[in-house]
Design a protein around this motif. Structure first.
Motif, PDB file in Angstrom:
ATOM      1  N   THR A  98       0.849  -1.190   0.000  1.00 11.57           N
ATOM      2  CA  THR A  98       0.000   0.000   0.000  1.00 11.57           C
ATOM      3  C   THR A  98       0.882   1.236   0.000  1.00 11.57           C
ATOM      4  O   THR A  98       1.728   1.402   0.879  1.00 11.57           O
ATOM      5  CB  THR A  98      -0.931   0.025   1.229  1.00 11.57           C
ATOM      6  N   LYS A 127      -2.097  -1.289  -3.725  1.00  8.33           N
ATOM      7  CA  LYS A 127      -3.156  -0.351  -3.356  1.00  8.33           C
ATOM      8  C   LYS A 127      -2.551   1.040  -3.312  1.00  8.33           C
ATOM      9  O   LYS A 127      -1.589   1.285  -2.569  1.00  8.33           O
ATOM     10  CB  LYS A 127      -3.763  -0.718  -1.999  1.00  8.33           C
ATOM     11  N   ALA A 145      -0.377   2.882   5.244  1.00  7.29           N
ATOM     12  CA  ALA A 145       0.446   2.732   4.047  1.00  7.29           C
ATOM     13  C   ALA A 145       1.831   2.228   4.437  1.00  7.29           C
ATOM     14  O   ALA A 145       2.357   2.579   5.504  1.00  7.29           O
ATOM     15  CB  ALA A 145       0.565   4.057   3.303  1.00  7.29           C
TER      16      ALA A 145
END
Length: 312
Positions: A98, A127, A145
């Protein structure tokens, strides 16, 4: 008493967690769905708990399953790190990464990075969180993240900021605009035309307000947006000109938009990798980080050099 499960069972568990489906998980690990179900049942029997709540329409983790999932992920990541030094596991790796990124970088720079990464690791899901600069910091600090790409972060004690490159602000306009054929434009000249700006929630607005304290527009902007990419669409529609980071501009072959270097003063921003201090990257995130470092040499730097040539 020993725990009676193996690596294949953990991989099956992770696949179901990531894909949310026994069918898709079975396809991902290249076994039949009944075989995957048996692996999950074996893992649950070994642990003595139920990991999933299964219905005909959905699969969800139990409370215990949610607690166990991060540990299973860490075990598999640690093994992945060890295997990277022994053999090429690219084609068989299954995981996720992410990335949080400001939209002006995400729009033209990161797509090439993601495409190259996907060719190398087709089974790792990416992502991308396109967020404001402040939101990128929050996503990295909060663990949402793996790392971020932004122009803010060097002053935050909880994060590390590693500079990738510097880019300057340019005047974005249509090719038929009076400014389009100039070699350079001062900020005061740009403000003589109808212009657009980013609003006060934007990190770019803070940066520009600080750099342009001595340059006062004669009139307010005709429109404010939150993201630079939205502003480019308005410019293309003919609403005016705007100061944007050079990396946010489309390539030189764009049929409508072009840019002119802004001077007096030259305003630059630093783009970098934002990471949380003391938090190692997962193998999937580490490989994505390497991809960015490689891609910025073949993508971002030529883009920046073209703007410098235009200013010379």
């Amino acid at each position: 008493m020993g725990i009676n499960f193996d690596l294949n069972d953990l991989q099956a568990f992770r696949a179901v967690v990531e894909l949310g489906s026994f069918r898709r998980a079975a396809e991902a690990v290249n076994i039949s769905q009944p075989a995957l179900s048996r692996r999950i049942e074996k893992l649950e029997e070994a642990l003595g708990v139920r990991l999933f709540e299964r219905t005909t329409r959905s699969v969800t983790l139990t409370t215990v399953g949610r607690v166990f999932a991060p540990s299973a992920e860490q075990l598999l990541d640690d093994l992945d790190v060890a295997l990277l030094g022994i053999r090429d596991v690219s084609s068989s790796r299954l995981g996720h990464v992410t990335i949080a990124c400001v939209p002006s970088v995400a729009y033209y720079f990161l797509p090439n990075v993601i495409a190259s990464y996907h060719r190398r690791f087709p089974r790792i899901r990416v992502k991308l969180l396109d967020l404001s600069a402040n939101e990128v910091l929050g996503a990295v600090i909060g663990g949402e993240a793996d790392f971020g790409v932004s122009f803010m972060g060097s002053q935050e004690s909880e994060v590390e900021f590693k500079v990738l490159l510097q880019e300057r602000f340019v005047a974005a306009c249509r090719r038929d605009h009076p400014l389009a054929h100039k070699k350079r434009v001062t900020w005061s000249e740009m403000y003589e035309h109808e212009y657009l700006s980013v609003d006060k929630t934007s990190g770019n607005r803070l940066l520009l307000d600080q750099a342009l304290a001595a340059v006062a527009p004669r009139a307010p902007s005709v429109c404010e947006t939150r993201h630079v990419t939205t502003m480019l669409g308005l410019i293309e529609a003919g609403l005016g000109v705007a100061a944007v980071p050079s990396m946010a501009m489309p390539g030189p072959d764009h049929p409508v938009l072009t840019s002119v270097p802004l001077v007096e003063p030259v305003v630059r921003r630093r783009i970098g990798i934002v990471r949380r201090r003391g938090r190692p990257l997962t193998p999937a995130a580490q490989e994505f980080h390497r991809e960015i470092m490689e891609m910025k040499r073949v993508s971002a730097e030529p883009h920046t050099r073209s703007r410098r040539r235009a200013a010379s």
